[in-house]
Design a protein around this motif. Sequence first.
Motif, short mmCIF file in Angstrom:
data_model
loop_
_atom_site.label_atom_id
_atom_site.label_comp_id
_atom_site.label_asym_id
_atom_site.label_seq_id
_atom_site.Cartn_x
_atom_site.Cartn_y
_atom_site.Cartn_z
N GLU A 139 8.87 -8.70 -5.40
CA GLU A 139 8.13 -7.51 -4.92
C GLU A 139 6.63 -7.81 -4.79
OE1 GLU A 139 8.15 -3.84 -3.20
OE2 GLU A 139 9.92 -4.97 -3.77
N LEU A 172 -2.53 -10.41 15.20
CA LEU A 172 -3.65 -9.93 14.39
C LEU A 172 -4.89 -10.74 14.64
CD1 LEU A 172 -2.51 -9.42 10.75
CD2 LEU A 172 -3.77 -7.86 12.21
N HIS A 180 -1.49 -2.26 6.18
CA HIS A 180 -1.84 -3.48 6.91
C HIS A 180 -0.58 -4.06 7.55
CE1 HIS A 180 -3.47 -7.30 7.95
NE2 HIS A 180 -4.66 -6.96 7.51
N ALA A 195 0.29 -6.92 8.19
CA ALA A 195 0.78 -8.17 7.61
C ALA A 195 1.41 -7.96 6.24
CB ALA A 195 -0.35 -9.18 7.52
N ALA A 196 1.33 -6.75 5.72
CA ALA A 196 1.89 -6.48 4.40
C ALA A 196 3.13 -5.60 4.54
CB ALA A 196 0.86 -5.77 3.53
N PRO A 197 4.09 -5.72 3.59
CA PRO A 197 5.23 -4.80 3.66
C PRO A 197 4.74 -3.37 3.44
CG PRO A 197 5.40 -6.30 1.76
CD PRO A 197 4.13 -6.62 2.44
N LEU A 205 -5.08 -13.26 4.19
CA LEU A 205 -5.52 -13.29 5.58
C LEU A 205 -7.01 -13.60 5.60
CD1 LEU A 205 -3.70 -10.17 7.02
CD2 LEU A 205 -3.23 -12.56 7.57
N ASN A 253 13.78 -9.93 -8.63
CA ASN A 253 13.23 -8.78 -7.91
C ASN A 253 11.82 -8.46 -8.37
OD1 ASN A 253 15.23 -8.09 -6.08
ND2 ASN A 253 16.38 -6.93 -7.61
N ALA A 254 11.62 -8.58 -9.67
CA ALA A 254 10.29 -8.26 -10.24
C ALA A 254 9.24 -9.24 -9.71
CB ALA A 254 10.34 -8.30 -11.76
N ASP A 283 17.30 -9.09 -11.79
CA ASP A 283 16.20 -8.16 -12.09
C ASP A 283 14.86 -8.88 -12.13
OD1 ASP A 283 17.79 -5.93 -12.24
OD2 ASP A 283 18.05 -6.00 -14.41
N ALA A 289 -0.42 -10.90 3.09
CA ALA A 289 -1.49 -10.03 3.56
C ALA A 289 -2.78 -10.22 2.77
CB ALA A 289 -1.04 -8.58 3.48
N LYS A 315 22.88 -10.22 -13.60
CA LYS A 315 22.09 -9.00 -13.36
C LYS A 315 20.69 -9.18 -13.92
CE LYS A 315 21.69 -4.25 -12.85
NZ LYS A 315 21.13 -3.63 -14.02
N SER A 329 5.76 -10.37 -2.03
CA SER A 329 5.80 -9.92 -0.64
C SER A 329 4.41 -9.47 -0.16
CB SER A 329 6.82 -8.79 -0.47
OG SER A 329 6.39 -7.62 -1.13
N HIS A 330 3.47 -9.34 -1.07
CA HIS A 330 2.12 -8.91 -0.68
C HIS A 330 1.14 -10.07 -0.57
CE1 HIS A 330 2.83 -4.57 -0.81
NE2 HIS A 330 3.69 -4.86 -1.77
N PHE A 365 10.59 -1.88 -9.62
CA PHE A 365 10.99 -3.28 -9.78
C PHE A 365 10.13 -3.97 -10.83
CE2 PHE A 365 13.05 -3.58 -5.39
CZ PHE A 365 14.32 -3.73 -5.93
N GLY A 366 10.78 -4.67 -11.74
CA GLY A 366 10.04 -5.38 -12.78
C GLY A 366 9.90 -4.53 -14.04
N LYS A 367 10.03 -3.21 -13.89
CA LYS A 367 9.96 -2.33 -15.06
C LYS A 367 11.33 -1.72 -15.36
CE LYS A 367 5.09 -1.12 -14.38
NZ LYS A 367 4.80 -1.50 -12.98
N VAL A 368 12.01 -1.33 -14.29
CA VAL A 368 13.36 -0.79 -14.47
C VAL A 368 14.33 -1.50 -13.54
CG1 VAL A 368 12.85 1.55 -15.27
CG2 VAL A 368 12.80 1.04 -12.82
N SER A 369 15.58 -1.42 -13.91
CA SER A 369 16.64 -1.97 -13.07
C SER A 369 17.69 -0.88 -12.91
CB SER A 369 17.23 -3.18 -13.79
OG SER A 369 18.48 -3.52 -13.24
N ILE A 383 13.62 -2.62 -18.20
CA ILE A 383 13.66 -4.05 -18.50
C ILE A 383 12.30 -4.52 -19.04
CG2 ILE A 383 15.52 -4.60 -16.92
CD1 ILE A 383 13.51 -5.57 -14.90
#
Lengths: 380, 415
Positions: free
Chosen positions: A367, A20, B108, B110-112, A377, A363-364, A360, A374, A356, A370-371, B196-200, B72
């Motif tokens: 997610e 990039l 992008h 670089a982003a998922p 940059l 994961n919250a 949860d 980017a 669990k 993971s951004h 994710f973060g709202k429901v499981s 959740i």
Amino acid sequence: MNTPRTRMIAAGAFAATAVLGLAACGDKADDKGGASNEIAVTATDSECKLDKTQLSTGNYTFVVENKGAQVTEFYIYGENDVIVGEVENVAPGLTRKLSVPLKSGTFQGTCKPGMVGDGIRTPITVTGDDAVAADDAELSAAVATYKTYVATQADELVKLTEQFTTAVKKGDLDEAKRLYPLAREPWERIEPVAEIFGDLDPLIDGREADLAQGQEFTGFHKLEKDLWIGKDIKDSGPIADRLIADVKTIAEKAKGAELSAAQVGNGAKELLDEVAATKMTGEEDVFSHTDLWDINANVSGAQQAIEALRPVLAKRDAAFLGTLDTAFKTVNDTLAKYKSGDGWKLHNELTQTELKELSDVVNALAEPLSHVGAKVLPTQ
Amino acid sequence: MGESNISRRTMLGLVGGAGVAVGVAGTSLALGPSGVAQAADVSAPISFYGTHQAGITTPAQDRLHFASFDLITKSRDDLIALLRAWSAAAAQMTAGHPAGATGAVDGHPAAPPDDTGEALDLPPGGLTLTIGFGPSMFDGRFGLADRKPAALAELPHFVGDALRPEISDGDLCVQACAYDPQVAVHAIRNLARIGFGKVSVRWSQLGFGRTSATTRDQVTPRNMMGFKDGTNNIKAEDTQLLDEHVWVPQGDGPAWMTGGSYMVTRRIRMTIETWDRTSLAEQEGVIGRTKKAGAPMHATGEFDELDFEAKGPDGKPATPMDAHVRLAHHTQAKGARILRRGYNFADGSDGLGRLDAGLFFIAYQRDPRTGFVPIQQNLGGDALNEYIRHVGSGLFACPPGVAGPGGFWGEGLFA
């Protein structure tokens, strides 16, 4: 440690960053978040030669090689001889580096053989967008903050691993078991940095299940098995010696690692991936069940990365930063329920429902994390 | 019937050729003006928008991925934001597009990516996404306690129930049906990721083959017992029956459910091995239909009317008194009728080497208290019970359809 698959993905991410940068910036700094464009400076007793003097705004690293007989210094002066950056005490034959962000304007690259006088000056002209330079400076500051953290944790890692391996060699089973999860904490806080040095990570932190046929089982988890399963450490001395030697090597390498802001951000995400992949399932510390020490260390390492990036993220996407803060708080609050004494409950003491819930909230957090890469940059 | 005789290879051929026609074929699966469903085009999209949710009277697609979620988050705003985001993604995915603003490969580098990508290059595949709200969503966490429909009353215990809580219930559910399993799985996976973060995800279920026909031109499929299932199902063409037994009419409970329907799901494990060593005559007696034609025991054609008074040559009832079709029939169960839309499942095997297989039963009805409940109560003495066990259960209120872009699933509930 990461499974081979996740490591490959991580490597892919690093490569993508580099590509990039090249595509976007032309001859500019190819990775402005940290490791920056290098300019060779050849200093002698009578000369100060820079291999580039026409630059565009951005981050630069001046690599100063002293080919003279006298000790020298290198300065970057701005208007009215304001010092923009300096590196002192470059002994003859040595090379030292100076990293500075440069805004548009005229500068003087200056060598001072003998460390006295006005020095030998070479003018540098910088043109381009100052907003970009300011942005680069912020990213550099974020990386510098994080590198300080890595250095502290690397020192802590050596200190605690030394205590742990000493206890192992003394044959003090109880003390070694007490120290095992503690020595792993600094490791787990900065593991994505350590993983850059791919060959050492498996030796230090390889899980028995990940070994290829014929591969020797070494490192933390071998000692973990000796302590908890074999309950016998009289033959564990050589493994302990090797662990502390490898840990010392990787700690030094980690301290010197060049990082970009995007790598810092991706590292935070990788830490949460670690939690989700092997620790939530209890596979990381399969003999001792001390996974919650690791989980907490992973989360706190990720949080430090975000702290370092906070000024950049606050400017670029304050709402997103708010989401991260909330998610971190939820994870920490949930983890806090499983505190026990100075440490944590064992993984196998948590019910499926509790795991669990923890999964949860992890994961919250993972997610949005993971951004981050980017979002930090360099602006183009 | 033609459709089910299409080989996989031919189907793939159709899929390939349909690429260009997708745009114009968009509504080919909707009910025509006469209320008659068109023949299923296995690759075309089915409109997400409409008076009713798609995936109920839509000709039953071959594959299912069903997911139940627990909320959740404790925030009503989060719940609304989730339903908005899900509706937008559902509209995109059912049209054959990837989820999110930038899809699977256009974001992008670089982003998922926004979308996970496994449905790239696949046609829309008749994907429908149908949402349901479980009783627990109305427990007060989201200020919805006073909006709970009476029809969402907890199901009573039924004879032989062996329900496992971890594969039962849920605050929300999404039924994804498609002709390509990858399309259905992709849809659930992306909705789960958005959540994710709202429901499981509480539990999920894959179904590999439909067990019901929901239109007259669909062949009646066979269940894992080898019998035709759903011969007497309410079909999309039976508009009067649909209005009477499936769709919630105005004035029937809270207004936000008008045009909706109630869904009951049951994971029914079949002890296939013991069934398989049962004689053909006994199998037919247990079901109450012939195995080959699916005909009543006293007749020859699948669609011949069941006559429960008919006697066999031995003078006994042709359809045994404890036969499944007798006890399940609306004439025997207080007039109760439901629209069945279940799927066969086989989730590997259990620790004893037996197939963990059976029927994932899905039924839609106007009110479970006059639909599934009386039928299931009547099945207490069903001869079939020896070979089946209900291990999972779910009850959900499926709101009406989303009128158009900008609207969202369950909008009326929050109005």
